[in-house]
Write a protein that holds these residues in place. Structure first.
Motif, PDB file in Angstrom:
ATOM      1  N   ASN A 134       0.772  -1.225  -0.053  1.00  0.00           N
ATOM      2  CA  ASN A 134       0.302   0.078  -0.137  1.00  0.00           C
ATOM      3  C   ASN A 134       0.764   1.030   0.163  1.00  0.00           C
ATOM      4  OD1 ASN A 134      -2.554  -1.301   2.183  1.00  0.00           O
ATOM      5  ND2 ASN A 134      -2.276  -1.763  -0.075  1.00  0.00           N
ATOM      6  N   ALA A 135       1.882   1.254   0.544  1.00  0.00           N
ATOM      7  CA  ALA A 135       2.900   2.465   0.747  1.00  0.00           C
ATOM      8  C   ALA A 135       3.661   2.455  -0.708  1.00  0.00           C
ATOM      9  CB  ALA A 135       3.938   2.148   1.871  1.00  0.00           C
ATOM     10  N   ILE A 136       3.844   1.513  -1.222  1.00  0.00           N
ATOM     11  CA  ILE A 136       4.364   1.745  -2.783  1.00  0.00           C
ATOM     12  C   ILE A 136       3.389   2.322  -3.411  1.00  0.00           C
ATOM     13  CG2 ILE A 136       4.960   0.505  -4.654  1.00  0.00           C
ATOM     14  CD1 ILE A 136       6.280  -1.482  -2.851  1.00  0.00           C
ATOM     15  N   ARG A 137       1.959   1.973  -3.360  1.00  0.00           N
ATOM     16  CA  ARG A 137       0.927   2.426  -4.208  1.00  0.00           C
ATOM     17  C   ARG A 137       0.728   3.762  -3.930  1.00  0.00           C
ATOM     18  NH1 ARG A 137      -4.751   0.125  -2.549  1.00  0.00           N
ATOM     19  NH2 ARG A 137      -4.135   1.447  -0.715  1.00  0.00           N
ATOM     20  N   ASP A 138       0.712   4.232  -2.670  1.00  0.00           N
ATOM     21  CA  ASP A 138       0.229   5.524  -2.174  1.00  0.00           C
ATOM     22  C   ASP A 138       1.380   6.497  -2.752  1.00  0.00           C
ATOM     23  OD1 ASP A 138      -1.965   4.792  -1.584  1.00  0.00           O
ATOM     24  OD2 ASP A 138      -1.595   4.332   0.635  1.00  0.00           O
ATOM     25  N   ASN A 139       2.625   6.097  -2.375  1.00  0.00           N
ATOM     26  CA  ASN A 139       3.722   7.195  -2.485  1.00  0.00           C
ATOM     27  C   ASN A 139       5.086   6.382  -2.638  1.00  0.00           C
ATOM     28  OD1 ASN A 139       5.669   8.934  -2.910  1.00  0.00           O
ATOM     29  ND2 ASN A 139       4.585  10.508  -1.880  1.00  0.00           N
ATOM     30  N   GLU A 140       5.515   5.923  -3.651  1.00  0.00           N
ATOM     31  CA  GLU A 140       6.637   4.910  -3.936  1.00  0.00           C
ATOM     32  C   GLU A 140       8.260   5.475  -3.063  1.00  0.00           C
ATOM     33  OE1 GLU A 140       6.844   2.687  -7.308  1.00  0.00           O
ATOM     34  OE2 GLU A 140       8.558   1.801  -6.981  1.00  0.00           O
ATOM     35  N   ASP A 141       8.043   6.916  -3.645  1.00  0.00           N
ATOM     36  CA  ASP A 141       9.234   7.735  -3.420  1.00  0.00           C
ATOM     37  C   ASP A 141       9.324   7.633  -1.624  1.00  0.00           C
ATOM     38  OD1 ASP A 141      10.389   7.952  -6.049  1.00  0.00           O
ATOM     39  OD2 ASP A 141       8.724   9.674  -6.074  1.00  0.00           O
ATOM     40  N   ALA A 189       8.041   5.830   0.444  1.00  0.00           N
ATOM     41  CA  ALA A 189       8.311   4.590   0.960  1.00  0.00           C
ATOM     42  C   ALA A 189       9.552   4.315   0.791  1.00  0.00           C
ATOM     43  CB  ALA A 189       7.280   3.224   0.165  1.00  0.00           C
ATOM     44  N   GLU A 190      10.397   4.416  -0.264  1.00  0.00           N
ATOM     45  CA  GLU A 190      11.955   4.434  -0.591  1.00  0.00           C
ATOM     46  C   GLU A 190      12.482   5.134   0.661  1.00  0.00           C
ATOM     47  OE1 GLU A 190      13.643   4.536  -4.609  1.00  0.00           O
ATOM     48  OE2 GLU A 190      12.057   3.358  -4.847  1.00  0.00           O
ATOM     49  N   ALA A 191      12.020   6.245   0.630  1.00  0.00           N
ATOM     50  CA  ALA A 191      12.859   7.191   1.798  1.00  0.00           C
ATOM     51  C   ALA A 191      12.745   6.803   3.063  1.00  0.00           C
ATOM     52  CB  ALA A 191      12.477   8.624   1.529  1.00  0.00           C
ATOM     53  N   MET A 192      11.572   5.932   3.324  1.00  0.00           N
ATOM     54  CA  MET A 192      11.444   5.463   4.734  1.00  0.00           C
ATOM     55  C   MET A 192      12.363   4.264   4.918  1.00  0.00           C
ATOM     56  SD  MET A 192       7.497   5.970   5.378  1.00  0.00           S
ATOM     57  CE  MET A 192       7.652   5.338   7.098  1.00  0.00           C
TER      58      MET A 192
END
Lengths: 349, 412
Positions: free
Chosen positions: A204-211, A213-216
């Protein structure tokens, strides 16, 4: 929780009893199971991860060819089986048929999973429309390539082993129904279990905002590939069953049938409501019933009727049936609506 | 969880829907013998699907109006339940299952195309439903040991091997060079195997062997090669679309080749659609109106041609004629079996030995018709541009002499 258990047991009983209650509909019911599996697994990417894949048909077709090839190749020379001028007639004994099917299904599940991992590694870096278009090409390419491979029948198609003479006339239908129902249950249990873990939240995090999610610190690529591999596993199984059920594999019309199955799985998930557990299941069921109905009552116009259905879905149920229900009866989905607060907000405006 | 209630009610609605939608027919209702058929009304085979359906309907009307089928001292009439298989094998197999297990059909007519017949045959075989099919010519259909499949047509590998023989004959018995382009489907690939056999047999050489995609709209790449290699014979097979595409592009690109052999020219109405451009094309056909076979229902080929044209507004391609013949075979078998028992009807079908306007029909153990040769016709045009298909081989039925080699485009 108690209610849930009753529901599951109810569905399980319905599923087991169905072929005996509606003996004439066994094939349609088996196909329904396969459709639900496809829609549910498509939903892992399309719904939860936000990656609209048209490429899942690749795994489905791959599974179909692999299962049939293994089933034949274990006991007879495959090339002679598929050669159309072959004068020899090969007959599987019941034991050979079922052994072949079992091994075939395992291969049909495992190989597409590996393929998904490899392809995923190379193309899951694409996002949005680019990913969708790229996957669209996968199915088309696979269809053309398999149509040129002689050992699996090429343009001639591949006749899968006929069901052996065991039991009554109904045993073929019952065998394939229970096989597909078993895979459906397996898929549901797996997907449901996954959806309760952190893995789903990552998707879901990838769907909502992949960048973000990556930053996290989430290794998004790893999870995207794993997600796709899970889909491929079940798509391959579904394909293997479907091949045996149809009895004849054609490269572009049955196996890598992106125009129909490839699109239908997307449509069913969207109809039911993507990003939900039950959405694809309800979507596939409603879709299948409508489709069978259109075929019976609008002969020659079924695709027009289907087109109208799609338009209606997009206009009136953009969030799918589950989304519509959720909007209409939010309290049934466990959302608390504070009437006072809602009114206060309305008045503020 | 209130959500469960929604789902529970949904499931129960489903149960009600399923249980009310079981409407069953029986094979013989009152004075009707109900046959089932999945036909391609849409999709890539839709034009040939319609030819097939028209052929079936024409024969049903004719047999019914001329006294019907007499079984056990009672007169029955034919009726057909149709479904649309969308030119898709998966769908065709499902529909066969549905016709048999839901609609209770006990006798089937075939679909259009080898691929779809291949998909349906395992189902009819499983249920022991006799199927007379008129449009599945692939050789592999007859090597699977099917007991309930009967085809009124000659197998696909016999379609164009005669053309190679003709070319060799014209070349004073020496081998020729052959360019081949075949669609990737069960039927065309089988025609290819037949041509390959002929090439081997006559000591000829294949110089091009291309596979063309389904839904064939372009074969320019192959034709460029043909222009370079200058083969003696160009063989093309890809159903109706293949024939149309080949003629269109050969005339556009002015490809000169001494012999052009194809399939499906009459189904594509080539001479009508492309007129003089289609001239000299050599076409394999299961049937031609000038053949001198006869029966009581349609009299002969010329009468069938006239009656069909009157009813449907176009000249019948062989796909329609062979479909009509399938009904004649069924009628004959029912009357000889004098029963509706599937096994008895099956045995009667296997023992079929009759003449129809379409040709002699006698089945080999594999189910193919062994008593009817293929014919080759050539499209010939007069100066006014009116084109006609004239039989040129075998010599027994030839109504015109083969024009060979084809004059080059610069001289036409």
């Amino acid at each position: 929780m108690k209610n849930n258990l009753i529901l599951y047991i109810g569905i399980l009983i319905f599923g087991i009893a169905a072929p005996f209650v509606f003996p004439a509909f066994k094939v349609q019911l088996s196909i329904l199971c396969v459709l639900i599996v496809l829609a549910t697994t498509w939903n892992i990417q399309g719904g939860e991860m936000g990656y609209n894949s048209f490429g899942n048909i690749l795994f489905y077709g791959l599974g179909m060819y692999l299962c049939a090839s293994v089933q034949v190749g274990m006991f007879f020379p495959l090339a002679e089986w598929t050669e159309s001028g072959g004068e020899k007639t090969f007959v599987h004994t019941p034991a050979q048929f079922f052994q072949g099917m079992a091994v075939g299904l395992i291969v049909a599940a495992v190989v597409p999973t590996i393929v998904a991992g490899l392809i995923g590694y190379s193309i899951l870096g694409l996002r949005g429309h680019y990913f969708a278009i790229c996957t669209l090409g996968l199915g088309v390419a696979a269809g053309e390539i398999s149509g040129g491979i002689e050992i699996i029948g090429a343009g001639q198609g591949f006749t899968t082993p006929p069901f052996p003479d065991v039991g009554s006339l109904d045993s073929r239908g019952e065998f394939f129904y229970f096989l597909s129902f078993f895979v459906l249950v397996l898929t549901f249990v797996t997907v449901r279990a996954i959806y309760t873990t952190r893995f789903k939240l990552i998707l879901n995090a990838i769907r909502d905002n992949e960048d973000k999610a990556e930053a996290m610190g989430i290794e998004t690529m790893k999870y995207k590939i794993i997600g796709w591999m899970i889909s491929a596993f079940f798509c391959g199984l579904a394909g293997g069953i479907m091949g045996g059920l149809v009895g004849y594999i054609d490269s572009t019309d049955v196996a890598f049938d992106g125009r129909e199955m490839g699109v239908f799985m997307v449509l069913m998930a969207i109809l039911g409501g993507k990003g939900t557990l039950w959405g694809p299941i309800i979507g596939a069921t409603v879709f299948h019933i409508f489709k069978e109905g259109f075929w019976t009552f609008f002969l020659g116009w079924q695709y027009v009727a289907l087109g109208v259905l799609i338009v209606v879905i997009v206009i009136y149920f953009p969030e799918g049936i589950m989304g519509w229900l959720r909007e209409k009866y939010p309290e049934r989905f466990g959302e608390v609506v504070d009437e006072k607060d809602r009114k206060a907000q309305v008045e503020l405006k | 969880m209130r959500l469960n209630k929604i789902i529970l009610s949904f499931v129960s609605a489903l149960v009600i829907l399923f249980s009310t939608s079981v409407a069953s027919f029986a094979k013989v209702v009152g004075d009707k013998i109900i046959l089932g058929a999945a036909i391609s009304l849409t999709g890539k085979y839709s034009s040939n699907g319609v030819h097939t359906q028209n052929g079936y309907n024409m024969a049903v009307d004719r047999i019914n109006s001329m006294g019907g089928v007499k079984v056990g001292g009672k007169t029955y009439k034919f009726d057909i339940i149709y479904y649309d298989d969308e030119s898709n094998p998966k769908r065709a197999a499902q529909l066969a299952e549905r016709l048999i297990s839901q609609d209770g059909v006990e006798f089937m007519l075939g679909p259009y195309s080898s691929g779809l017949t291949k998909a349906i045959a395992p189902v009819t075989e499983k249920y022991g439903v006799p199927m007379v099919e008129a449009n599945g010519a692939s050789r592999s259909l007859f090597t699977k040991g099917y007991k309930y499949l009967f085809a009124v047509l000659a197998p696909a590998n016999l379609y164009l091997d005669v053309a190679i023989d003709l070319a060799v004959e014209k070349n004073n018995g020496k081998g020729v060079t052959v360019a081949m382009a075949f669609e990737q489907d069960a039927f065309s690939q089988d025609v290819r195997l037949g041509v390959l056999d002929a090439i081997k047999r006559t000591g000829s050489k294949k110089v091009i062997d291309d596979k063309l995609p389904k839904e064939l709209n372009d074969m320019a790449a192959t034709l460029v090669k043909v222009k370079q290699m200058k083969p003696d014979v160009l063989v093309v097979s890809g159903h109706t679309k293949g024939a149309l595409t080949a003629i269109r592009q050969i005339s556009e690109m002015k490809v000169d080749v001494p012999m052009l052999a194809m399939t499906h020219c009459d189904a594509a109405k080539l001479s009508k659609q492309h007129g003089k451009n289609s001239q000299y094309a050599l076409c394999a056909s299961q049937w031609h109106k000038t053949l001198t076979y006869k029966d009581d229902f349609f009299k002969d080929g010329m009468t069938y041609d006239a009656d069909f044209t009157k009813e449907f507004g176009y000249a019948p391609p062989y796909q329609a004629a062979e479909s009509s013949a399938a009904l004649l075979v069924f009628k004959d078998a029912f009357e000889r079996a004098n029963s509706f028992d599937q096994k008895k009807v099956r045995d009667a079908l296997a023992a079929t030995n009759m003449q129809t306007f379409y040709g002699n029909i006698k089945f080999a153990p594999g189910g193919q018709n062994v008593d009817k040769p293929m014919v080759l016709f050539q499209v010939m045009c007069d100066d006014a541009g009116k084109c006609e298909n004239k039989v040129v081989a075998p010599t027994k039925w030839a109504s015109a002499k083969l024009i060979h080699p084809i004059p080059s485009w610069s001289k036409r």
